[in-house]
Design an enzyme around this catalytic site. Structure first.
Site, mmCIF file in Angstrom:
data_model
loop_
_atom_site.group_PDB
_atom_site.id
_atom_site.type_symbol
_atom_site.label_atom_id
_atom_site.label_comp_id
_atom_site.label_asym_id
_atom_site.label_seq_id
_atom_site.Cartn_x
_atom_site.Cartn_y
_atom_site.Cartn_z
ATOM 1 N N GLU A 179 -5.243 -5.375 10.945
ATOM 2 C CA GLU A 179 -4.297 -4.432 10.207
ATOM 3 C C GLU A 179 -4.488 -3.130 11.604
ATOM 4 O O GLU A 179 -5.464 -2.546 12.384
ATOM 5 C CB GLU A 179 -4.543 -2.804 10.169
ATOM 6 C CG GLU A 179 -4.131 -3.564 7.908
ATOM 7 C CD GLU A 179 -2.926 -3.005 7.475
ATOM 8 O OE1 GLU A 179 -2.403 -2.900 6.774
ATOM 9 O OE2 GLU A 179 -3.879 -1.806 6.946
ATOM 10 N N HIS B 181 -9.126 0.721 5.143
ATOM 11 C CA HIS B 181 -8.239 1.191 5.665
ATOM 12 C C HIS B 181 -8.252 2.093 6.852
ATOM 13 O O HIS B 181 -9.049 3.147 6.265
ATOM 14 C CB HIS B 181 -7.203 1.971 4.580
ATOM 15 C CG HIS B 181 -5.775 1.686 5.388
ATOM 16 N ND1 HIS B 181 -5.240 2.397 6.053
ATOM 17 C CD2 HIS B 181 -4.689 1.310 5.174
ATOM 18 C CE1 HIS B 181 -4.770 2.441 6.309
ATOM 19 N NE2 HIS B 181 -3.777 1.032 6.076
ATOM 20 N N ASN C 47 1.003 -0.670 -0.202
ATOM 21 C CA ASN C 47 -0.049 -0.087 -0.056
ATOM 22 C C ASN C 47 1.329 1.268 -0.172
ATOM 23 O O ASN C 47 2.107 1.743 0.784
ATOM 24 C CB ASN C 47 -0.896 0.415 1.153
ATOM 25 C CG ASN C 47 -1.448 1.127 1.493
ATOM 26 O OD1 ASN C 47 -1.718 2.027 0.455
ATOM 27 N ND2 ASN C 47 -2.397 1.169 2.113
ATOM 28 N N TRP C 48 0.843 1.971 -1.362
ATOM 29 C CA TRP C 48 1.580 3.216 -1.587
ATOM 30 C C TRP C 48 1.643 4.095 -0.952
ATOM 31 O O TRP C 48 1.993 5.153 -0.328
ATOM 32 C CB TRP C 48 2.038 3.324 -2.820
ATOM 33 C CG TRP C 48 2.896 1.997 -3.606
ATOM 34 C CD1 TRP C 48 3.345 0.925 -2.845
ATOM 35 C CD2 TRP C 48 3.188 2.110 -5.368
ATOM 36 N NE1 TRP C 48 4.445 0.099 -3.689
ATOM 37 C CE2 TRP C 48 4.375 0.965 -5.216
ATOM 38 C CE3 TRP C 48 3.264 2.878 -5.462
ATOM 39 C CZ2 TRP C 48 4.786 0.324 -6.019
ATOM 40 C CZ3 TRP C 48 4.008 2.664 -7.208
ATOM 41 C CH2 TRP C 48 4.849 0.836 -6.824
ATOM 42 N N LYS C 49 0.239 4.052 0.094
ATOM 43 C CA LYS C 49 -0.927 5.396 0.350
ATOM 44 C C LYS C 49 -0.542 6.651 -0.341
ATOM 45 O O LYS C 49 -0.354 6.144 -1.586
ATOM 46 C CB LYS C 49 -0.131 5.856 1.750
ATOM 47 C CG LYS C 49 -0.374 3.930 2.951
ATOM 48 C CD LYS C 49 0.305 4.141 4.023
ATOM 49 C CE LYS C 49 0.156 2.896 4.859
ATOM 50 N NZ LYS C 49 0.196 3.333 6.422
ATOM 51 N N GLU D 98 -6.700 4.773 7.715
ATOM 52 C CA GLU D 98 -6.395 5.984 8.021
ATOM 53 C C GLU D 98 -8.312 6.505 7.236
ATOM 54 O O GLU D 98 -7.971 7.976 7.279
ATOM 55 C CB GLU D 98 -5.492 6.242 6.457
ATOM 56 C CG GLU D 98 -4.122 5.817 7.632
ATOM 57 C CD GLU D 98 -3.313 4.950 6.920
ATOM 58 O OE1 GLU D 98 -2.942 5.456 5.821
ATOM 59 O OE2 GLU D 98 -1.845 4.948 7.858
ATOM 60 N N SER E 187 3.829 -2.372 10.263
ATOM 61 C CA SER E 187 5.573 -2.746 10.092
ATOM 62 C C SER E 187 5.508 -3.676 10.172
ATOM 63 O O SER E 187 6.327 -3.969 10.571
ATOM 64 C CB SER E 187 5.584 -1.910 11.968
ATOM 65 O OG SER E 187 4.968 -0.626 11.846
ATOM 66 N N GLY F 45 2.825 2.133 10.989
ATOM 67 C CA GLY F 45 3.784 3.200 10.682
ATOM 68 C C GLY F 45 4.496 3.158 11.898
ATOM 69 O O GLY F 45 4.900 4.799 12.267
ATOM 70 N N GLY G 276 3.079 -0.948 4.350
ATOM 71 C CA GLY G 276 3.101 0.356 3.905
ATOM 72 C C GLY G 276 4.339 0.862 3.891
ATOM 73 O O GLY G 276 4.784 0.039 3.162
ATOM 74 N N GLY G 277 4.915 1.821 4.733
ATOM 75 C CA GLY G 277 6.706 2.107 4.414
ATOM 76 C C GLY G 277 7.768 0.939 3.616
ATOM 77 O O GLY G 277 7.584 1.885 3.035
HETATM 78 P P1 13P Z 1 2.967 -0.040 7.157
HETATM 79 O O1 13P Z 1 3.299 -0.812 6.565
HETATM 80 O O2 13P Z 1 3.708 1.375 7.483
HETATM 81 O O3 13P Z 1 2.991 0.025 9.177
HETATM 82 O O4 13P Z 1 1.441 -0.306 7.848
HETATM 83 C C1 13P Z 1 0.481 -0.923 7.180
HETATM 84 C C2 13P Z 1 -0.517 -0.785 6.515
HETATM 85 O O5 13P Z 1 -1.293 0.320 6.773
HETATM 86 C C3 13P Z 1 -1.071 -0.947 5.126
HETATM 87 O O6 13P Z 1 -2.315 -0.329 4.744
#
Ligand code: 13P
Length: 252
Positions: free
Chosen positions: A168, A97, A11-13, A99, A214, A174, A235-236
């Site tokens: 999640e 998600h 997930n590149w956000k 967020e 993470s 994050g 994510g990251g």
């Molecule tokens: P991180 O891997 O940066 O913690 O993010 C997880 C995430 O929200 C994937 O959708």
């Protein structure tokens, strides 16, 4: 027992631009195209999907969106429909998600409507659920997860088997705080039980439940070895080809 094929999705956000997204997709393709043990996908921001599609079409790596509208079409300024995403070649759409839930006030009911829309259009919804730290501390994790899963999956037809769920925990996103493999497994097993009570054992055994929060190359293998963890939503660590490939190749 069915052997579930893992899915590792990035997930590149809200990162990158047309050029850097295409470059990242190219590097990812170079590093992971030979992986055969799992499905692989990336989820770029909407406007970057065509650039990524040009690179990945014809490769074994799928792609999808980070969100979709619950509406089919019409006067919904700023929204992006399932049909538009399909016409770009998307296979997946993340739905609900944390967020989106937190910053855009998406409710469990809206997440359900988006799940229905994704399935109707032929996209694979990656439906996210997870508890806040305060909920975990108050021992409300399983209660919260049950409500999210039951609402998201309510009244689906046979297409329910195509849904991918992603656990999640919000406190792990994050933050560098990963759920331990045992913490993840406890919730994944619980989620499978909820799906079983709604749709029976066959669907529950088939449905894939990803872990997100993470995930890094050095913790992926331990998480993935849990029996109900069927992949990762990253994510990251999906923002460099090196670390994403390190996760995809967790078994090496
Ligand atoms: P991180 O891997 O940066 O913690 O993010 C997880 C995430 O929200 C994937 O959708």
């Amino acid at each position: 027992m069915t052997k579930r094929r893992p899915l590792i999705a990035g997930n590149w956000k809200m990162h990158l631009d047309v050029a850097s997204a295409a470059a990242l997709a190219r590097e990812v393709a170079n590093k992971v195209s030979r992986a055969r043990h799992c499905d692989i996908a990336v989820m770029p921001p909407h406007p970057l999907i065509p650039a990524v599609a040009r690179v990945l079409d014809g490769s074994p790596i799928g792609y999808g969106a980070q969100d979709i509208s619950a509406e089919e079409e019409g006067a919904f300024t700023g929204e992006v429909s399932a049909r538009m995403l399909l016409s770009l070649g998307c296979t997946y759409a993340i739905v609900g998600h944390s967020e989106r839930r937190e910053y855009h006030l998406e409710s469990d009911v809206l997440v359900h409507a988006k799940t229905v829309m994704a399935l109707k259009a032929g996209l694979i919804p990656v439906v996210c659920v997870g508890e806040k730290l305060a909920e975990r501390k108050a021992e409300k994790t399983l209660h919260r997860i049950r409500t999210q899963v039951e609402t998201a999956l309510k009244g689906l037809d046979d297409s329910v088997g195509r849904v991918v769920l992603a656990y999640e925990p919000i406190w792990a996103i994050g933050t560098g705080l990963t759920a331990t493999p045992a913490q993840a497994e406890e919730v994944h097993e619980f989620i499978r039980g909820v799906v079983d009570s709604m749709y029976g054992a066959q669907v529950a055994e088939k449905i894939r439940i990803l872990y997100g929060g993470s995930v890094k190359p050095d913790n992926a293998s331990a998480l993935m070895s849990e029996k109900d963890v069927d992949g990762a939503l990253v994510g990251g660590a999906s923002l460099t080809a090196e670390s994403f490939a390190g996760i995809v190749n967790y078994g090496d």
